[in-house]
Write a protein that holds these residues in place. Sequence first.
Motif, PDB file in Angstrom:
ATOM      1  N   MET A 145       0.789  -1.203  -0.039  1.00 42.46           N
ATOM      2  CA  MET A 145       0.035   0.025   0.122  1.00 42.46           C
ATOM      3  C   MET A 145       0.742   1.259   0.026  1.00 42.46           C
ATOM      4  O   MET A 145       0.466   2.139  -0.733  1.00 42.46           O
ATOM      5  N   ALA A 146       1.982   1.144   0.645  1.00 40.84           N
ATOM      6  CA  ALA A 146       2.882   2.442   0.619  1.00 40.84           C
ATOM      7  C   ALA A 146       3.601   2.589  -0.594  1.00 40.84           C
ATOM      8  O   ALA A 146       4.051   3.692  -0.751  1.00 40.84           O
ATOM      9  N   ASP A 147       3.775   1.521  -1.217  1.00 42.21           N
ATOM     10  CA  ASP A 147       4.611   1.693  -2.541  1.00 42.21           C
ATOM     11  C   ASP A 147       3.680   2.180  -3.898  1.00 42.21           C
ATOM     12  O   ASP A 147       4.156   2.625  -5.006  1.00 42.21           O
ATOM     13  N   PHE A 148       2.446   1.970  -3.672  1.00 43.71           N
ATOM     14  CA  PHE A 148       1.487   2.305  -4.755  1.00 43.71           C
ATOM     15  C   PHE A 148       1.607   3.831  -5.026  1.00 43.71           C
ATOM     16  O   PHE A 148       1.538   4.697  -4.136  1.00 43.71           O
ATOM     17  N   THR A 149       1.928   4.341  -6.303  1.00 39.84           N
ATOM     18  CA  THR A 149       2.426   5.650  -6.744  1.00 39.84           C
ATOM     19  C   THR A 149       1.146   6.538  -6.692  1.00 39.84           C
ATOM     20  O   THR A 149       1.230   7.721  -6.735  1.00 39.84           O
ATOM     21  N   GLY A 150       0.091   5.870  -7.013  1.00 40.46           N
ATOM     22  CA  GLY A 150      -1.192   6.765  -7.373  1.00 40.46           C
ATOM     23  C   GLY A 150      -2.018   7.272  -6.125  1.00 40.46           C
ATOM     24  O   GLY A 150      -1.691   6.617  -5.211  1.00 40.46           O
ATOM     25  N   PRO A 151      -2.901   8.133  -6.149  1.00 40.21           N
ATOM     26  CA  PRO A 151      -3.574   8.453  -5.067  1.00 40.21           C
ATOM     27  C   PRO A 151      -4.623   7.391  -4.458  1.00 40.21           C
ATOM     28  O   PRO A 151      -5.206   6.492  -5.512  1.00 40.21           O
ATOM     29  N   ARG A 258       3.727  -0.931  -7.125  1.00 43.39           N
ATOM     30  CA  ARG A 258       3.822   0.690  -7.717  1.00 43.39           C
ATOM     31  C   ARG A 258       2.839   1.230  -8.357  1.00 43.39           C
ATOM     32  O   ARG A 258       2.557   2.254  -8.048  1.00 43.39           O
ATOM     33  N   HIS A 259       2.522   0.453  -9.258  1.00 45.35           N
ATOM     34  CA  HIS A 259       1.399   1.026 -10.413  1.00 45.35           C
ATOM     35  C   HIS A 259       0.385   0.158 -10.451  1.00 45.35           C
ATOM     36  O   HIS A 259      -0.592   0.354 -11.312  1.00 45.35           O
ATOM     37  N   GLY A 260      -0.359  -0.641  -9.565  1.00 47.96           N
ATOM     38  CA  GLY A 260      -1.356  -1.482  -9.744  1.00 47.96           C
ATOM     39  C   GLY A 260      -1.550  -2.454  -8.758  1.00 47.96           C
ATOM     40  O   GLY A 260      -1.366  -2.128  -7.419  1.00 47.96           O
ATOM     41  N   ALA A 262      -1.643  -6.823  -7.761  1.00 51.05           N
ATOM     42  CA  ALA A 262      -1.122  -8.155  -7.966  1.00 51.05           C
ATOM     43  C   ALA A 262      -2.075  -9.397  -7.438  1.00 51.05           C
ATOM     44  O   ALA A 262      -2.331  -9.150  -6.263  1.00 51.05           O
ATOM     45  N   TRP A 263      -2.342 -10.475  -8.186  1.00 49.38           N
ATOM     46  CA  TRP A 263      -3.172 -11.608  -7.692  1.00 49.38           C
ATOM     47  C   TRP A 263      -2.134 -12.700  -7.405  1.00 49.38           C
ATOM     48  O   TRP A 263      -1.218 -12.929  -8.152  1.00 49.38           O
ATOM     49  N   ALA A 264      -2.899 -13.684  -6.728  1.00 45.04           N
ATOM     50  CA  ALA A 264      -2.163 -14.890  -6.437  1.00 45.04           C
ATOM     51  C   ALA A 264      -1.787 -15.856  -7.424  1.00 45.04           C
ATOM     52  O   ALA A 264      -0.776 -16.419  -7.561  1.00 45.04           O
ATOM     53  N   ASP A 265      -2.492 -15.728  -8.570  1.00 44.70           N
ATOM     54  CA  ASP A 265      -2.242 -16.659  -9.777  1.00 44.70           C
ATOM     55  C   ASP A 265      -1.382 -16.034 -10.780  1.00 44.70           C
ATOM     56  O   ASP A 265      -0.933 -16.450 -11.832  1.00 44.70           O
ATOM     57  N   GLY A 266      -0.712 -14.820 -10.392  1.00 46.73           N
ATOM     58  CA  GLY A 266       0.405 -14.127 -10.951  1.00 46.73           C
ATOM     59  C   GLY A 266      -0.130 -12.890 -11.826  1.00 46.73           C
ATOM     60  O   GLY A 266       0.598 -12.281 -12.606  1.00 46.73           O
ATOM     61  N   THR A 267      -1.640 -12.822 -11.861  1.00 46.28           N
ATOM     62  CA  THR A 267      -2.057 -11.642 -12.891  1.00 46.28           C
ATOM     63  C   THR A 267      -1.844 -10.332 -11.921  1.00 46.28           C
ATOM     64  O   THR A 267      -1.701 -10.058 -10.932  1.00 46.28           O
ATOM     65  N   GLU A 268      -1.448  -9.451 -12.826  1.00 46.92           N
ATOM     66  CA  GLU A 268      -1.103  -8.069 -12.613  1.00 46.92           C
ATOM     67  C   GLU A 268      -1.653  -7.137 -13.550  1.00 46.92           C
ATOM     68  O   GLU A 268      -2.217  -7.295 -14.420  1.00 46.92           O
ATOM     69  N   ARG A 269      -2.308  -5.983 -12.925  1.00 43.84           N
ATOM     70  CA  ARG A 269      -3.057  -4.788 -13.465  1.00 43.84           C
ATOM     71  C   ARG A 269      -2.610  -3.561 -12.951  1.00 43.84           C
ATOM     72  O   ARG A 269      -2.288  -3.464 -11.834  1.00 43.84           O
ATOM     73  N   GLU A 270      -2.629  -2.815 -13.942  1.00 41.76           N
ATOM     74  CA  GLU A 270      -2.217  -1.357 -13.684  1.00 41.76           C
ATOM     75  C   GLU A 270      -3.187  -0.452 -13.246  1.00 41.76           C
ATOM     76  O   GLU A 270      -4.297  -0.317 -14.012  1.00 41.76           O
ATOM     77  N   PHE A 271      -3.221   0.523 -12.292  1.00 43.24           N
ATOM     78  CA  PHE A 271      -4.325   1.360 -11.956  1.00 43.24           C
ATOM     79  C   PHE A 271      -3.681   2.715 -11.902  1.00 43.24           C
ATOM     80  O   PHE A 271      -2.607   2.982 -11.200  1.00 43.24           O
ATOM     81  N   ASP A 272      -4.310   3.923 -12.114  1.00 44.90           N
ATOM     82  CA  ASP A 272      -3.787   5.234 -11.671  1.00 44.90           C
ATOM     83  C   ASP A 272      -4.407   5.581 -10.500  1.00 44.90           C
ATOM     84  O   ASP A 272      -3.780   6.382  -9.845  1.00 44.90           O
ATOM     85  N   SER A 273      -5.392   5.021  -9.976  1.00 48.70           N
ATOM     86  CA  SER A 273      -6.228   5.379  -8.563  1.00 48.70           C
ATOM     87  C   SER A 273      -6.905   4.228  -8.140  1.00 48.70           C
ATOM     88  O   SER A 273      -7.128   3.224  -8.680  1.00 48.70           O
ATOM     89  N   VAL A 274      -6.937   4.212  -6.594  1.00 46.33           N
ATOM     90  CA  VAL A 274      -7.699   3.112  -6.010  1.00 46.33           C
ATOM     91  C   VAL A 274      -8.812   4.003  -5.225  1.00 46.33           C
ATOM     92  O   VAL A 274      -8.303   4.868  -4.454  1.00 46.33           O
ATOM     93  N   VAL A 275     -10.006   3.353  -5.223  1.00 49.69           N
ATOM     94  CA  VAL A 275     -10.976   3.824  -4.134  1.00 49.69           C
ATOM     95  C   VAL A 275     -11.464   2.912  -3.257  1.00 49.69           C
ATOM     96  O   VAL A 275     -11.853   1.748  -3.523  1.00 49.69           O
ATOM     97  N   TRP A 276     -11.146   2.926  -2.141  1.00 50.91           N
ATOM     98  CA  TRP A 276     -11.652   2.071  -0.927  1.00 50.91           C
ATOM     99  C   TRP A 276     -12.847   2.250  -0.468  1.00 50.91           C
ATOM    100  O   TRP A 276     -12.920   3.099   0.443  1.00 50.91           O
ATOM    101  N   CYS A 277     -13.689   1.386  -0.684  1.00 47.51           N
ATOM    102  CA  CYS A 277     -14.989   1.554  -0.186  1.00 47.51           C
ATOM    103  C   CYS A 277     -15.072   0.284   0.870  1.00 47.51           C
ATOM    104  O   CYS A 277     -16.063  -0.677   0.668  1.00 47.51           O
ATOM    105  N   THR A 278     -14.620   0.385   2.103  1.00 47.53           N
ATOM    106  CA  THR A 278     -14.191  -0.612   2.929  1.00 47.53           C
ATOM    107  C   THR A 278     -14.835  -0.429   4.376  1.00 47.53           C
ATOM    108  O   THR A 278     -14.459  -0.746   5.250  1.00 47.53           O
ATOM    109  N   GLY A 279     -15.677   0.443   4.318  1.00 45.98           N
ATOM    110  CA  GLY A 279     -16.435   1.095   5.670  1.00 45.98           C
ATOM    111  C   GLY A 279     -15.907   1.727   6.544  1.00 45.98           C
ATOM    112  O   GLY A 279     -14.717   2.462   6.408  1.00 45.98           O
ATOM    113  N   PHE A 280     -16.231   1.779   7.854  1.00 49.79           N
ATOM    114  CA  PHE A 280     -15.998   2.482   8.760  1.00 49.79           C
ATOM    115  C   PHE A 280     -15.778   1.869  10.238  1.00 49.79           C
ATOM    116  O   PHE A 280     -16.332   0.905  10.484  1.00 49.79           O
ATOM    117  N   ARG A 281     -15.107   2.739  11.306  1.00 45.07           N
ATOM    118  CA  ARG A 281     -15.306   2.165  12.589  1.00 45.07           C
ATOM    119  C   ARG A 281     -15.996   3.326  13.370  1.00 45.07           C
ATOM    120  O   ARG A 281     -16.002   4.428  13.024  1.00 45.07           O
TER     121      ARG A 281
END
Length: 373
Positions: A145-151, A258-260, A262-281
Amino acid sequence: MSETPRHEVIVIGGGQAGLAAGYFLRRAGVDFMILDERQRGGGSWQHMWPSLRLFSPAQHNSLPGWGMPPQPGAEFPTVDHAVEYLRAYEHRYELPVRRPVRVDGIRRTNGEFVVTTDVGTWTSRGVISATGTWRAPYVPAYPGMADFTGPQWHTASYPGPEPFRGQRVMVVGGGNSAAQILAELSTVAETTWVTRRHPRFMPDEVDGRVLFDVATRRLSGATNGVSELGDIVMVDSVRKARERGVLRALPMFDGLTRHGAAWADGTEREFDSVVWCTGFRPALRQLRPLRLSRRQGRIPTEGTRSLEQPRMHLVGYGDWTGAASATLIGVGRTARTAVAELIAELGREGPEHSGGRTQTPLDTVRRSMANRS
């Protein structure tokens, strides 16, 4: 303030939970004050993204005493309509709200609560914490998470679609917020949806009332609280996204790169941004001076009552403090119970602790509230 104001009850938070508690305190004739840190009424609804729709019609999103008026031309009310309703509700019942007041901490001294704020100090015999969850967004920890370069955004900071135009965006989360945000972003960006389990869509003809009914049945012990009909309400924007074929979800990734991702099966995808819709405390920063026990952000309670601090109740934090208590229609039920129990607790201490006033026993208060409904 030149002196320390004192009230029988202080309510922390002037959103839907605080207003519902205020409604029942007003009806019971209790001397109380609501402290709210926002500049204006409307609770957390005024900070949500503009296109958000409530999950059921207006009449099923009502606080106690006065139903939400229908919104012309909208089956599912908008955020602005919800904000206007809360502000009108506060005015209608002349609820004593002081704002903006940021509560820095609550302490217990000589049997009373001392509420310290950025504008002064209040004391009270009872406290209702109704600060909700909006100010405590939750993002799970994943490698990279700290390595991802996008917002990286969260539901609480999502600004609407324009900043994402032309981007590759990953939306994380399997609930209603994720589905609505994904639907909106898919009109301006290339989207990928990632969920921990396969999304469960409700039938088109069913809305969020079913989710409330499930919570109600769970409260009575009639069900485990899982709706066989699904979790995600098919509001208009989500239905249109389905028609465009964008509601296909991938399983959760193993970690960010850094740019996206990675999944356990070796798949990788690149993204510019991530939106976490993972709730609240629960947003309970103001309770830290009380040094209450905590487990996963929660303090020990029986119903809404704190087990470690007599005469303190928590309202509006979700199923933890009452089934569906984080919803407009559900919070009234737990607010009603919390106020009745708190008044009874104040009364059991006797009039020498209450300025000479005789308090009403719990059963009498409940009957009084029922008669005024």
